[in-house]
Every structure is written in C-alpha cells, then in structure tokens.
Motif scaffolding. Structure first.
Motif, PDB file in Angstrom:
ATOM      1  N   HIS A 279       0.836  -1.203   0.000  1.00  0.00           N
ATOM      2  CA  HIS A 279       0.000   0.000   0.000  1.00  0.00           C
ATOM      3  C   HIS A 279       0.872   1.255   0.000  1.00  0.00           C
ATOM      4  O   HIS A 279       0.659   2.171  -0.793  1.00  0.00           O
ATOM      5  N   SER A 280       1.847   1.299   0.906  1.00  0.00           N
ATOM      6  CA  SER A 280       2.724   2.464   1.005  1.00  0.00           C
ATOM      7  C   SER A 280       3.965   2.103   1.823  1.00  0.00           C
ATOM      8  O   SER A 280       4.088   0.991   2.318  1.00  0.00           O
ATOM      9  N   HIS A 281       4.862   3.065   1.936  1.00  0.00           N
ATOM     10  CA  HIS A 281       6.101   2.911   2.708  1.00  0.00           C
ATOM     11  C   HIS A 281       6.201   4.042   3.713  1.00  0.00           C
ATOM     12  O   HIS A 281       5.635   5.108   3.510  1.00  0.00           O
ATOM     13  N   TYR A 282       6.961   3.803   4.771  1.00  0.00           N
ATOM     14  CA  TYR A 282       7.301   4.870   5.709  1.00  0.00           C
ATOM     15  C   TYR A 282       8.576   4.473   6.431  1.00  0.00           C
ATOM     16  O   TYR A 282       9.007   3.327   6.368  1.00  0.00           O
ATOM     17  N   VAL A 283       9.193   5.428   7.100  1.00  0.00           N
ATOM     18  CA  VAL A 283      10.450   5.182   7.803  1.00  0.00           C
ATOM     19  C   VAL A 283      10.205   5.190   9.307  1.00  0.00           C
ATOM     20  O   VAL A 283       9.620   6.127   9.841  1.00  0.00           O
ATOM     21  N   ARG A 284      10.652   4.126   9.962  1.00  0.00           N
ATOM     22  CA  ARG A 284      10.602   4.041  11.429  1.00  0.00           C
ATOM     23  C   ARG A 284      11.991   4.342  11.950  1.00  0.00           C
ATOM     24  O   ARG A 284      12.978   3.783  11.477  1.00  0.00           O
ATOM     25  N   ARG A 285      12.077   5.223  12.937  1.00  0.00           N
ATOM     26  CA  ARG A 285      13.355   5.553  13.561  1.00  0.00           C
ATOM     27  C   ARG A 285      13.438   4.812  14.890  1.00  0.00           C
ATOM     28  O   ARG A 285      12.667   5.064  15.802  1.00  0.00           O
ATOM     29  N   LEU A 286      14.390   3.896  14.977  1.00  0.00           N
ATOM     30  CA  LEU A 286      14.545   3.049  16.160  1.00  0.00           C
ATOM     31  C   LEU A 286      15.899   3.300  16.801  1.00  0.00           C
ATOM     32  O   LEU A 286      16.880   3.556  16.109  1.00  0.00           O
TER      33      LEU A 286
ATOM     34  N   LEU B 252      21.239  -0.638  20.831  1.00  0.00           N
ATOM     35  CA  LEU B 252      22.337  -0.571  21.790  1.00  0.00           C
ATOM     36  C   LEU B 252      23.488   0.246  21.202  1.00  0.00           C
ATOM     37  O   LEU B 252      23.712   0.230  19.996  1.00  0.00           O
ATOM     38  N   PRO B 253      24.226   0.960  22.045  1.00  0.00           N
ATOM     39  CA  PRO B 253      25.373   1.734  21.549  1.00  0.00           C
ATOM     40  C   PRO B 253      26.441   0.806  20.967  1.00  0.00           C
ATOM     41  O   PRO B 253      26.576  -0.345  21.378  1.00  0.00           O
ATOM     42  N   TRP B 254      27.190   1.339  20.016  1.00  0.00           N
ATOM     43  CA  TRP B 254      28.282   0.597  19.402  1.00  0.00           C
ATOM     44  C   TRP B 254      29.546   1.420  19.585  1.00  0.00           C
ATOM     45  O   TRP B 254      29.637   2.537  19.081  1.00  0.00           O
ATOM     46  N   GLN B 255      30.496   0.899  20.325  1.00  0.00           N
ATOM     47  CA  GLN B 255      31.756   1.567  20.643  1.00  0.00           C
ATOM     48  C   GLN B 255      31.516   2.978  21.170  1.00  0.00           C
ATOM     49  O   GLN B 255      32.158   3.945  20.767  1.00  0.00           O
ATOM     50  N   GLY B 256      30.536   3.115  22.054  1.00  0.00           N
ATOM     51  CA  GLY B 256      30.252   4.389  22.690  1.00  0.00           C
ATOM     52  C   GLY B 256      29.418   5.348  21.862  1.00  0.00           C
ATOM     53  O   GLY B 256      29.125   6.446  22.308  1.00  0.00           O
ATOM     54  N   GLN B 257      29.042   4.953  20.659  1.00  0.00           N
ATOM     55  CA  GLN B 257      28.243   5.835  19.801  1.00  0.00           C
ATOM     56  C   GLN B 257      26.783   5.415  19.837  1.00  0.00           C
ATOM     57  O   GLN B 257      26.467   4.227  19.876  1.00  0.00           O
ATOM     58  N   VAL B 258      25.905   6.417  19.804  1.00  0.00           N
ATOM     59  CA  VAL B 258      24.472   6.152  19.740  1.00  0.00           C
ATOM     60  C   VAL B 258      24.150   5.560  18.370  1.00  0.00           C
ATOM     61  O   VAL B 258      24.652   6.020  17.346  1.00  0.00           O
ATOM     62  N   VAL B 259      23.321   4.516  18.375  1.00  0.00           N
ATOM     63  CA  VAL B 259      22.947   3.858  17.122  1.00  0.00           C
ATOM     64  C   VAL B 259      21.469   4.098  16.856  1.00  0.00           C
ATOM     65  O   VAL B 259      20.625   3.845  17.705  1.00  0.00           O
ATOM     66  N   GLU B 260      21.188   4.622  15.680  1.00  0.00           N
ATOM     67  CA  GLU B 260      19.808   4.804  15.224  1.00  0.00           C
ATOM     68  C   GLU B 260      19.613   3.954  13.985  1.00  0.00           C
ATOM     69  O   GLU B 260      20.446   3.963  13.079  1.00  0.00           O
ATOM     70  N   ILE B 261      18.517   3.205  13.960  1.00  0.00           N
ATOM     71  CA  ILE B 261      18.187   2.400  12.786  1.00  0.00           C
ATOM     72  C   ILE B 261      17.003   3.058  12.095  1.00  0.00           C
ATOM     73  O   ILE B 261      15.977   3.310  12.721  1.00  0.00           O
ATOM     74  N   ARG B 262      17.172   3.348  10.835  1.00  0.00           N
ATOM     75  CA  ARG B 262      16.066   3.869  10.036  1.00  0.00           C
ATOM     76  C   ARG B 262      15.526   2.701   9.219  1.00  0.00           C
ATOM     77  O   ARG B 262      16.106   2.290   8.224  1.00  0.00           O
ATOM     78  N   LEU B 263      14.407   2.191   9.694  1.00  0.00           N
ATOM     79  CA  LEU B 263      13.802   1.010   9.098  1.00  0.00           C
ATOM     80  C   LEU B 263      12.750   1.428   8.078  1.00  0.00           C
ATOM     81  O   LEU B 263      11.784   2.096   8.418  1.00  0.00           O
ATOM     82  N   HIS B 264      12.961   1.068   6.832  1.00  0.00           N
ATOM     83  CA  HIS B 264      11.997   1.367   5.776  1.00  0.00           C
ATOM     84  C   HIS B 264      10.913   0.288   5.815  1.00  0.00           C
ATOM     85  O   HIS B 264      11.085  -0.801   5.273  1.00  0.00           O
ATOM     86  N   ALA B 265       9.834   0.607   6.488  1.00  0.00           N
ATOM     87  CA  ALA B 265       8.733  -0.345   6.677  1.00  0.00           C
ATOM     88  C   ALA B 265       7.681  -0.151   5.594  1.00  0.00           C
ATOM     89  O   ALA B 265       7.591   0.903   4.968  1.00  0.00           O
ATOM     90  N   ARG B 266       6.869  -1.180   5.415  1.00  0.00           N
ATOM     91  CA  ARG B 266       5.825  -1.124   4.391  1.00  0.00           C
ATOM     92  C   ARG B 266       4.463  -1.380   5.007  1.00  0.00           C
ATOM     93  O   ARG B 266       4.333  -2.100   5.991  1.00  0.00           O
ATOM     94  N   ARG B 267       3.473  -0.780   4.401  1.00  0.00           N
ATOM     95  CA  ARG B 267       2.083  -1.080   4.735  1.00  0.00           C
ATOM     96  C   ARG B 267       1.552  -1.923   3.583  1.00  0.00           C
ATOM     97  O   ARG B 267       1.805  -1.637   2.420  1.00  0.00           O
ATOM     98  N   PHE B 268       0.815  -2.965   3.949  1.00  0.00           N
ATOM     99  CA  PHE B 268       0.263  -3.880   2.949  1.00  0.00           C
ATOM    100  C   PHE B 268      -1.256  -3.811   2.946  1.00  0.00           C
ATOM    101  O   PHE B 268      -1.873  -3.451   3.947  1.00  0.00           O
ATOM    102  N   ARG B 269      -1.831  -4.212   1.840  1.00  0.00           N
ATOM    103  CA  ARG B 269      -3.285  -4.390   1.727  1.00  0.00           C
ATOM    104  C   ARG B 269      -3.578  -5.861   1.975  1.00  0.00           C
ATOM    105  O   ARG B 269      -2.953  -6.734   1.378  1.00  0.00           O
ATOM    106  N   CYS B 270      -4.558  -6.142   2.835  1.00  0.00           N
ATOM    107  CA  CYS B 270      -4.936  -7.525   3.093  1.00  0.00           C
ATOM    108  C   CYS B 270      -5.670  -8.066   1.861  1.00  0.00           C
ATOM    109  O   CYS B 270      -6.529  -7.402   1.291  1.00  0.00           O
TER     110      CYS B 270
END
Length: 114
Positions: free
Chosen positions: A25-32, A35-53
């Motif tokens: 149906h469409s796409h959107y970005v989830r910001r998650l 856990l930190p990696w070597q002291g750096q903040v980690v953000e995951i930008r997940l490109h999620a999808r919406r589906f039609r049943c």
C-alpha cells in the motif's frame, strides 16, 4: 551512527486474519534506537511497508508488516536494549540478594550499636 534497513521479505501476513499478501500500500520510515556501538548512539532507520490484506472479509484492510525478532509494533527501540536491561536487572537482583544475605550474617554476629 545511522543504519538504514529494509525487510527482505516480499510478502507479509495480515496480523488479523493471517492471510499472506504482497500488495504494498505504502512505505514509511521508522526511527529506532539500538544498543550503543563503541560508545556511539545507534539509530536504525527502518523502511517499513504497509500492505493491503488480500482477504475481502478481513476487517483490517491495511496493515504494517511485523518484525517480531527486531522490534515490537509501535515501539521506538529494538528488542535488544530490553534484553540487555533484563540481564542487568537479573544481575542486580542476584547481587542484592547476595549482599542482603551477607549483611544478615554480619548483623547476627555483630549487633548494631544504635
């Protein structure tokens, strides 16, 4: 640090009726946060999808794909920080029990002077 991720599966199961569909149906970005990696903040930008049943009798016409091993629905953190917090909590509880048992043994031998 920002990581960009996309699910590999071309299809998804409707959480309401269990019908498999590949009709996006469409796409959107989830910001998650993760856990930190070597002291750096980690953000995951997940490109999620919406589906039609694909089931015409299903009350949920549009749904977002589920990724239970990575993130819960509507969550802003991956499941990993929760798992590490649980391990830390268990360690703290066992340490507190050990300290309390040690304190009880010492207080039985040497009463308080209050």
């Amino acid at each position: 640090m920002v990581l960009v991720a996309r699910p590999k599966s071309a299809v998804s199961l409707c959480p309401c009726c269990g019908c498999q569909t590949g009709r996006v149906h469409s796409h959107y970005v989830r910001r998650l946060t993760d856990l930190p990696w070597q002291g750096q903040v980690v953000e995951i930008r997940l490109h999620a999808r919406r589906f039609r049943c694909a089931n015409p009798q299903c009350p949920r016409r549009i749904f977002t794909e589920r990724l239970p091993a990575t993130v819960r629905p509507k969550a802003r953190r991956t499941t990993r920080p929760g798992e590490s917090q649980l391990v830390a909590l268990r360690s703290a509880v066992s340490l507190a029990r050990a300290c309390r048992a040690n304190w009880l043994c010492r207080s039985a031998v040497t009463p308080c002077s209050e």
